[in-house]
Scaffold this active site. Structure first.
Site, PDB file in Angstrom:
ATOM      1  N   ILE A  60       0.828  -1.218   0.000  1.00 33.22           N
ATOM      2  CA  ILE A  60       0.000   0.000   0.000  1.00 33.22           C
ATOM      3  C   ILE A  60       0.865   1.271   0.000  1.00 33.22           C
ATOM      4  O   ILE A  60       0.360   2.363  -0.231  1.00 33.22           O
ATOM      5  CB  ILE A  60      -1.031   0.052   1.157  1.00 33.22           C
ATOM      6  N   THR A 120      -8.688   1.163  15.489  1.00 35.43           N
ATOM      7  CA  THR A 120      -8.721   0.344  16.705  1.00 35.43           C
ATOM      8  C   THR A 120      -9.039   1.183  17.939  1.00 35.43           C
ATOM      9  O   THR A 120      -8.721   2.383  17.978  1.00 35.43           O
ATOM     10  CB  THR A 120      -7.348  -0.339  16.890  1.00 35.43           C
ATOM     11  N   ASP A 121      -9.575   0.536  18.959  1.00 36.08           N
ATOM     12  CA  ASP A 121      -9.833   1.248  20.219  1.00 36.08           C
ATOM     13  C   ASP A 121      -8.527   1.650  20.914  1.00 36.08           C
ATOM     14  O   ASP A 121      -8.531   2.506  21.793  1.00 36.08           O
ATOM     15  CB  ASP A 121     -10.711   0.405  21.160  1.00 36.08           C
ATOM     16  N   GLU A 122      -7.395   1.048  20.505  1.00 34.73           N
ATOM     17  CA  GLU A 122      -6.124   1.361  21.182  1.00 34.73           C
ATOM     18  C   GLU A 122      -5.699   2.805  20.987  1.00 34.73           C
ATOM     19  O   GLU A 122      -4.839   3.302  21.709  1.00 34.73           O
ATOM     20  CB  GLU A 122      -5.004   0.431  20.685  1.00 34.73           C
ATOM     21  N   TYR A 144       2.512   1.047  18.016  1.00 36.42           N
ATOM     22  CA  TYR A 144       1.425   0.578  17.147  1.00 36.42           C
ATOM     23  C   TYR A 144       0.232   1.531  17.241  1.00 36.42           C
ATOM     24  O   TYR A 144      -0.285   2.018  16.226  1.00 36.42           O
ATOM     25  CB  TYR A 144       0.992  -0.845  17.555  1.00 36.42           C
ATOM     26  N   SER A 147       0.793   4.856  15.658  1.00 42.21           N
ATOM     27  CA  SER A 147       0.750   4.837  14.187  1.00 42.21           C
ATOM     28  C   SER A 147      -0.699   4.774  13.701  1.00 42.21           C
ATOM     29  O   SER A 147      -1.055   5.398  12.703  1.00 42.21           O
ATOM     30  CB  SER A 147       1.585   3.672  13.628  1.00 42.21           C
ATOM     31  N   LYS A 148      -1.563   4.046  14.417  1.00 39.87           N
ATOM     32  CA  LYS A 148      -2.978   3.976  14.011  1.00 39.87           C
ATOM     33  C   LYS A 148      -3.666   5.330  14.285  1.00 39.87           C
ATOM     34  O   LYS A 148      -4.481   5.784  13.480  1.00 39.87           O
ATOM     35  CB  LYS A 148      -3.704   2.857  14.769  1.00 39.87           C
ATOM     36  N   LEU A 184      -3.074 -13.033  21.760  1.00 38.70           N
ATOM     37  CA  LEU A 184      -3.323 -13.797  22.992  1.00 38.70           C
ATOM     38  C   LEU A 184      -4.173 -15.070  22.802  1.00 38.70           C
ATOM     39  O   LEU A 184      -3.758 -16.151  23.212  1.00 38.70           O
ATOM     40  CB  LEU A 184      -3.991 -12.903  24.049  1.00 38.70           C
TER      41      LEU A 184
END
Ligand code: NAD
Ligand code: TDX
Length: 341
Positions: A60, A120-122, A144, A147-148, A184
């Site tokens: 991408i 994401t919720d993160e 991570y 970056s999101k 996990l």
């Protein structure tokens, strides 16, 4: 309708492609995937011969990759997605998640096509009490998540500046078939089946809000069809659980299904050093997507986790090839042989 789905050989987007081809018999899907360690064309074996599906191997971040391609909308799932890897080396996360998203946004702007960003919720960081809603501040804690959050900001900027028709979805932790076993839930299932230690970070009381991947796919589809351009939608299924509870539940089910000694499986639990910057709790309020699109989660956690455990037990060939591969040698070197054949 022709959709460009990026990252389609990964966990969530392969489930999305399967779902969308069956839910929309008039859709054609182009899957653009770089096939990183996490991309696996075996995830799509059952649909690869469909004349409504095309696979293109590509990055991408490559500015020329979309030249000459025709599509009506971009659904961007492609990402580096594992928090632990972003702690070891953030560079690929910044490249794909930020520059890759920028490259796709530019392509969408030039063609004036619809853009859906799978986030994401993160990006909201950790929350002690209550729930994140779409107006919660972005306070990412891992490379991570940062970056999101950056890619979400870019999407917002293209909406505001270029009037791009775009939406962002922010989902909680997914589980289900085809999830790469560094995460996990599949890691616990495979280590239980293989009698290997199960690494629990810190005190095991970190809380995640778990959703079955099929419910996430249905939610992305609902936002794509019924979401309002320029809006953000949180996706979650009000299913918060501490990690240790999830781990014990999986061990109990594996013991039942395989007729193994439950106490022996529980002895595999091994508390290890905590993840750096480990977020304590994620919890999402999904009211906006429920009221705005009519979507609701359908899979209970008890049903979903049982189906997932059964899927991994019956698809040994799929995971055996992954855990005996090159990536897992790297993983075991970095993590002290946490997941081993
Ligand atoms: P995954 O790691 O299983 O799959 C990622 C896919 O993207 C792989 O097929 C990989 O080959 C491809 N890819 C990576 N870099 C690429 C590049 N530069 N060009 C083209 N393809 C590339 O990830 P996943 O768990 O399926 O997550 C999919 C998306 O959903 C991500 O954007 C992630 O941030 C988001 N998300 C994941 C979860 C979760 O619990 N897994 C929760 C919420 C949001
Ligand atoms: O071996 C482990 N032991 C352990 O205790 C692993 C791999 C994880 N954990 C803990 C860390 C987290 O509290 O379990 C929890 C879940 O960990 P992950 O599966 O790595 O997921 P998480 O870090 O919560 O991020 C996931 O959800 C949001 C996805 O990987 C992201 O892509 C998504 O955006």
């Amino acid at each position: 309708m022709k959709l460009l789905v990026t990252g389609g050989a990964g966990f969530i987007a392969s489930n999305y492609i399967r779902y969308a081809l069956s839910a929309h018999p008039d859709y054609h899907i182009i899957n653009l995937d770089k096939l990183t360690y996490a991309g696996n064309l075996e995830n799509l074996r059952d649909i690869e011969s469909s004349n409504r599906y095309t696979f293109i191997k590509g990055d991408i971040c490559d500015e020329k990759i979309l030249e000459g391609m025709e599509f009506d909308a971009i659904l961007n799932f492609a990402a580096e997605s594992h928090v632990d890897r972003s702690i070891l080396d953030a560079q690929p996360f910044l490249r794909t998640n930020i520059m890759g998203t920028y490259n796709l946004l530019e392509a969408a702007r030039r063609r004036d096509c619809f853009f859906l960003q799978v986030s994401t919720d993160e990006v909201y960081g950790s929350i002690e009490k209550g729930f994140f809603n779409e107006d919660s501040p972005l306070l990412p804690n891992s490379p991570y998540a940062a970056s999101k959050a950056s890619s979400d900001m870019l999407v917002r900027a293209y909406v505001e500046t270029h009037k791009l028709k775009a939406v962002i979805t922010r989902c909680s932790n997914n589980y289900g078939p085809y999830q790469f076993p560094e995460k996990l839930i599949p890691l616990v299932i495979l280590n239980a089946v293989n009698g290997k230690p199960i690494p629990v970070y810190g005190d095991g009381m970190n809380v995640r809000d778990w959703i079955h991947v099929t419910d996430h796919c249905r939610a992305v589809d609902a936002v794509f069809h019924r979401g309002a351009p320029g809006e953000v939608y949180n996706i979650g299924s009000r299913n918060e659980r501490p990690n240790i509870e999830i781990i014990k539940l999986i061990l109990k089910k594996v013991a039942e299904i395989l007729d193994l000694d439950e106490a022996g499986l529980m002895d595999l639990i091994s508390f290890v050093e905590d993840r750096k910057g480990h977020d304590r709790r994620y919890a999402i309020d999904p009211l906006k997507i429920e009221e705005g699109t009519g979507w609701k989660p359908e899979m209970s956690f008890e049903q979903g986790i049982e189906k997932t455990i059964e899927w991994y037990i019956s698809n040994k060939d799929w995971w055996q090839r992954i855990i005996s591969g090159e990536y897992m040698q790297y993983y075991n070197t970095q993590y002290g042989e946490r997941l081993k054949d």
